[in-house]
Design a protein around this motif. Structure first.
Motif, short mmCIF file in Angstrom:
data_model
loop_
_atom_site.label_atom_id
_atom_site.label_comp_id
_atom_site.label_asym_id
_atom_site.label_seq_id
_atom_site.Cartn_x
_atom_site.Cartn_y
_atom_site.Cartn_z
N GLU A 53 0.88 -1.16 0.00
CA GLU A 53 0.00 0.00 0.00
C GLU A 53 0.92 1.21 0.00
OE1 GLU A 53 -3.34 0.36 2.51
OE2 GLU A 53 -3.84 -1.78 2.38
N ASN A 54 0.94 1.91 -1.11
CA ASN A 54 1.83 3.05 -1.30
C ASN A 54 1.12 4.32 -0.83
OD1 ASN A 54 3.80 1.38 -2.86
ND2 ASN A 54 2.01 1.18 -4.15
N ARG A 55 1.73 4.98 0.13
CA ARG A 55 1.11 6.16 0.72
C ARG A 55 1.99 7.39 0.53
NH1 ARG A 55 -3.26 4.76 3.68
NH2 ARG A 55 -3.39 2.58 4.25
N ILE A 58 2.13 13.23 2.58
CA ILE A 58 1.30 14.42 2.72
C ILE A 58 -0.19 14.04 2.68
CG2 ILE A 58 0.68 16.63 1.63
CD1 ILE A 58 3.62 16.69 0.62
N ARG A 59 -0.55 13.09 1.85
CA ARG A 59 -1.94 12.64 1.71
C ARG A 59 -2.00 11.12 2.01
NH1 ARG A 59 -5.66 15.60 2.28
NH2 ARG A 59 -6.98 14.28 1.04
N PRO A 60 -1.77 10.71 3.25
CA PRO A 60 -1.67 9.27 3.56
C PRO A 60 -2.98 8.51 3.44
CG PRO A 60 -1.62 10.57 5.58
CD PRO A 60 -1.57 11.54 4.43
N PHE A 61 -4.10 9.22 3.29
CA PHE A 61 -5.38 8.54 3.21
C PHE A 61 -5.81 8.27 1.77
CE2 PHE A 61 -5.38 10.85 7.26
CZ PHE A 61 -5.42 9.74 8.10
N GLU A 62 -4.90 8.44 0.84
CA GLU A 62 -5.16 8.16 -0.57
C GLU A 62 -4.10 7.18 -1.09
OE1 GLU A 62 -5.35 11.89 -2.64
OE2 GLU A 62 -6.98 12.62 -1.37
N PRO A 63 -4.06 5.97 -0.53
CA PRO A 63 -3.03 5.01 -0.97
C PRO A 63 -3.34 4.40 -2.33
CG PRO A 63 -4.51 3.94 0.54
CD PRO A 63 -4.94 5.38 0.47
N SER A 64 -2.32 3.90 -2.95
CA SER A 64 -2.51 3.07 -4.15
C SER A 64 -1.88 1.71 -3.83
CB SER A 64 -1.85 3.69 -5.38
OG SER A 64 -0.44 3.73 -5.22
N LEU A 65 -2.42 0.69 -4.41
CA LEU A 65 -1.93 -0.67 -4.17
C LEU A 65 -1.08 -1.11 -5.34
CD1 LEU A 65 -2.37 -2.95 -2.01
CD2 LEU A 65 -3.88 -3.98 -3.68
#
Length: 148
Positions: A53-55, A58-65
């Motif tokens: 899970e790439n975070r 600055i915006r840790p609540f918008e991860p990409s997998l």
């Protein structure tokens, strides 16, 4: 090759403009499916699967997998590293290789297929043991590390 494979390649070619370039090049390269080619996934072995899970800090609540699937090539002369980015879904079903679990848990790759599902791209690998790996993604890359 057989008629099912020819139909598969024809379907890929008819949708060429939809696929990202690197994914299309990988999927349409017949050497990736051949029984005895060093770049083929057939008979390669799973060495690792990494799910991240790439975070953004600055915006840790918008991860990409992302998922990295590392395969030891069929001729044991290279690693084939499949990188799946912006993963939307994945399934891993692992089962012990009944033919030679001491050599490789999953067994070698029997088949793999890339297709379009709901506007995204799906890669399915089936392994000798009956294990399957399926990922739905939007971006892809393949790297090879050849041992010289």
């Amino acid at each position: 090759m057989n008629s099912n494979f020819d139909q598969y390649i024809s379907n890929l070619n008819s949708n060429k403009d939809i696929y990202p370039n690197e994914l299309f090049e990988f999927a349409s390269n017949s050497e990736r499916y051949e029984l005895n080619h060093p770049q083929s996934l057939h008979d390669s072995w799973v060495t690792s699967i990494t799910i991240a899970e790439n975070r953004n800090k600055i915006r840790p609540f918008e991860p990409s997998l992302s998922i990295v699937l590392n395969l030891l090539g069929q001729q044991h002369d290279r690693d084939i590293v499949l990188n799946y980015f912006n993963v939307k879904s994945y399934e891993i079903l692992g089962s012990e290789n009944p033919f030679n679990y001491g050599d490789t848990f999953h067994g070698d790759v029997l088949t793999h297929e890339i297709s379009i599902v709901d506007g995204l791209f799906q890669h399915v690998l089936e392994l000798r043991s009956g294990s399957t790996f399926k990922v739905i993604l939007s971006e892809f890359s393949c790297l090879e590390q050849v041992y010289t």
